[in-house]
Design an enzyme around this catalytic site. Sequence first.
Site, short mmCIF file in Angstrom:
data_model
loop_
_atom_site.label_atom_id
_atom_site.label_comp_id
_atom_site.label_asym_id
_atom_site.label_seq_id
_atom_site.Cartn_x
_atom_site.Cartn_y
_atom_site.Cartn_z
N HIS A 88 -19.77 -7.71 -37.11
CA HIS A 88 -20.54 -9.26 -36.52
C HIS A 88 -19.07 -9.75 -36.73
CE1 HIS A 88 -24.56 -9.28 -39.48
NE2 HIS A 88 -23.02 -7.28 -39.35
N TYR B 114 -28.59 -5.59 -36.60
CA TYR B 114 -28.34 -6.27 -35.21
C TYR B 114 -28.15 -5.64 -33.96
CZ TYR B 114 -23.54 -5.36 -37.40
OH TYR B 114 -22.29 -4.84 -36.91
P1 FAD Z 1 -7.99 -0.50 -38.48
O1 FAD Z 1 -9.19 -1.15 -37.34
O2 FAD Z 1 -8.58 1.17 -38.72
O3 FAD Z 1 -7.33 0.27 -37.31
C1 FAD Z 1 -5.84 0.41 -37.98
C2 FAD Z 1 -5.38 1.28 -36.36
O4 FAD Z 1 -3.95 2.16 -36.68
C3 FAD Z 1 -6.15 2.57 -35.86
O5 FAD Z 1 -5.93 2.15 -34.07
C4 FAD Z 1 -5.17 3.39 -35.98
O6 FAD Z 1 -5.29 5.17 -35.34
C5 FAD Z 1 -4.27 3.31 -36.14
N1 FAD Z 1 -2.88 3.86 -36.86
C6 FAD Z 1 -2.85 4.92 -38.05
N2 FAD Z 1 -2.44 5.17 -38.83
C7 FAD Z 1 -1.22 5.17 -37.78
C8 FAD Z 1 0.44 5.39 -37.57
N3 FAD Z 1 0.90 6.45 -38.17
N4 FAD Z 1 1.31 5.76 -36.30
C9 FAD Z 1 0.63 4.76 -35.29
N5 FAD Z 1 -0.55 3.63 -35.79
C10 FAD Z 1 -1.76 4.64 -36.61
N6 FAD Z 1 -15.55 -5.56 -40.14
C11 FAD Z 1 -16.48 -7.35 -40.20
O7 FAD Z 1 -15.19 -7.88 -39.72
N7 FAD Z 1 -17.17 -6.72 -39.55
C12 FAD Z 1 -17.75 -6.19 -39.75
O8 FAD Z 1 -19.13 -6.08 -39.39
C13 FAD Z 1 -17.86 -5.22 -40.24
N8 FAD Z 1 -19.13 -3.57 -40.04
C14 FAD Z 1 -17.70 -2.23 -41.10
C15 FAD Z 1 -18.90 -1.19 -40.39
C16 FAD Z 1 -18.53 -0.11 -41.78
C17 FAD Z 1 -19.29 1.27 -41.44
C18 FAD Z 1 -17.15 0.75 -41.82
C19 FAD Z 1 -16.22 1.48 -42.74
C20 FAD Z 1 -15.83 -0.91 -41.30
C21 FAD Z 1 -16.71 -2.13 -40.85
N9 FAD Z 1 -16.28 -3.07 -41.19
C22 FAD Z 1 -16.48 -4.63 -40.88
C23 FAD Z 1 -14.20 -3.23 -41.66
C24 FAD Z 1 -13.51 -2.88 -40.42
O9 FAD Z 1 -13.93 -1.48 -39.42
C25 FAD Z 1 -11.91 -2.63 -41.18
O10 FAD Z 1 -11.78 -4.13 -41.80
C26 FAD Z 1 -11.08 -2.97 -39.82
O11 FAD Z 1 -11.14 -2.07 -38.41
C27 FAD Z 1 -9.57 -2.81 -40.41
O12 FAD Z 1 -8.98 -3.24 -39.33
P2 FAD Z 1 -7.82 -2.89 -38.99
O13 FAD Z 1 -6.70 -3.12 -37.92
O14 FAD Z 1 -6.99 -3.36 -40.03
O15 FAD Z 1 -7.58 -1.15 -39.05
#
Ligand code: FAD
Length: 382
Positions: A47, A215
């Site tokens: 979403h 959805y």
């Molecule tokens: P991430 O998306 O986890 O990205 C982290 C990145 O860092 C990754 O690409 C990884 O490969 C990289 N990385 C990790 N360690 C290292 C390292 N040491 N060196 C270099 N790169 C590294 N959120 C919403 O807003 N709406 C939704 O509808 C929604 N649905 C969800 C459904 C499920 C089942 C789940 C589990 C989560 C959902 N979320 C949703 C939450 C959302 O997916 C996360 O909160 C979001 O992806 C967080 O973003 P981020 O960039 O902090 O981390």
Amino acid sequence: MKNKPTIAVIGAGLGGAAAGALLQQAGYPTKVYEQAPAFSRLGAGIHLGPNVMKVMRRIGIEDKLNAMGSHPDYWFSRNGMTGEYQSRIPLGEFALENYGAAYITVHRGDLHELMVSTLDQDNLHFDKRLVDVDDSGDKVVMTFADGSTEEADLVIGADGVNSRLREKLLGTEAPIYSGWVAHRAIISAEKLKAYDLDFEACVKWWSEDRHMMVYFVTGDEKEYYYVTGVPEPDWNHGTSFVDSSQEEMRTAFKGYHPTVQALIDCTESVTKWPLLERNPLPLWHENRLVLLGDACHPMKPHMAQGAAMAIEDAAMLVRCLEDVGADNYQRAFELYRTNRFERASRVQQVSHDNTWLRADEDPAWVFAYDAFEVPLKQPDAI
Ligand code: FAD
């Protein structure tokens, strides 16, 4: 630091891509390092509320997302067994008028690909897993798993729930397994035509201890998606997902409404994800290092706001660097934390409790938020 500081973003997930794009637009020499060798179109939806779409507007991809996504008129909550409506939350035109942007649902892979395409491709480095940082000198020295080292003035940890940067700041501590899993499946809408049932654009089916959120993930409504929350006391598969099955879904949703049974009947493949959390962190930044997104506030996804919080963080962090001036980066980081901690912690808590929009309520505190316009609270002292 007379010129704009050089910035390294660790992780090109949704938060890291947003941070990288906004920093590059603001003129910061920014490199993004991602551990994955490439990204694939994983079977999942997401979403994007008006609070996120306002950030997408700044990044310059709001129109593309509006064209790509499904635009539900309502979020419905329904009793999983009887189908009775428990809430009807107006979205569609109402969201545009009252919250300042659209509410859409999209394929997560399509969104991610679009966001990553906004980065300067020459400064996006795949296959770069951060293993260590040394923040003791004038520059931060980063060491990657391939043995290479790089330097930057400031480093942003957008490296997700198992953040290496968080570990450097706060020590090794595994995230908390919440005791819930999420099943995720994409279903061809073509298959659903065989049923004399109404498949609504955005609906959450609830019972006492579990739910199924459903959805469309494309504007043409060809791909329908469900994501569940189901209790499972033990998880022995680390932090990665595993395959699930139609049989497992039938057992988990036994007695649920015929519409849910139809979705399970049409399921070709389904995965199962552990839902991980952390308690609010005592520290979001130290010296030249700062965290955002799941690296500092991972949450159960039951408000569909986890990525939204990561993207809002990115916007606020860049706003604070611009506001304070990057020379005073420690003050900018503290201003950022001051303006994000309370909101991110509240969203973590409501997600944990899984009460969001279960009954009619006013969602304006989430959807009307604009990371670029909300008045800034000043930190007490630093
Ligand atoms: P991430 O998306 O986890 O990205 C982290 C990145 O860092 C990754 O690409 C990884 O490969 C990289 N990385 C990790 N360690 C290292 C390292 N040491 N060196 C270099 N790169 C590294 N959120 C919403 O807003 N709406 C939704 O509808 C929604 N649905 C969800 C459904 C499920 C089942 C789940 C589990 C989560 C959902 N979320 C949703 C939450 C959302 O997916 C996360 O909160 C979001 O992806 C967080 O973003 P981020 O960039 O902090 O981390």
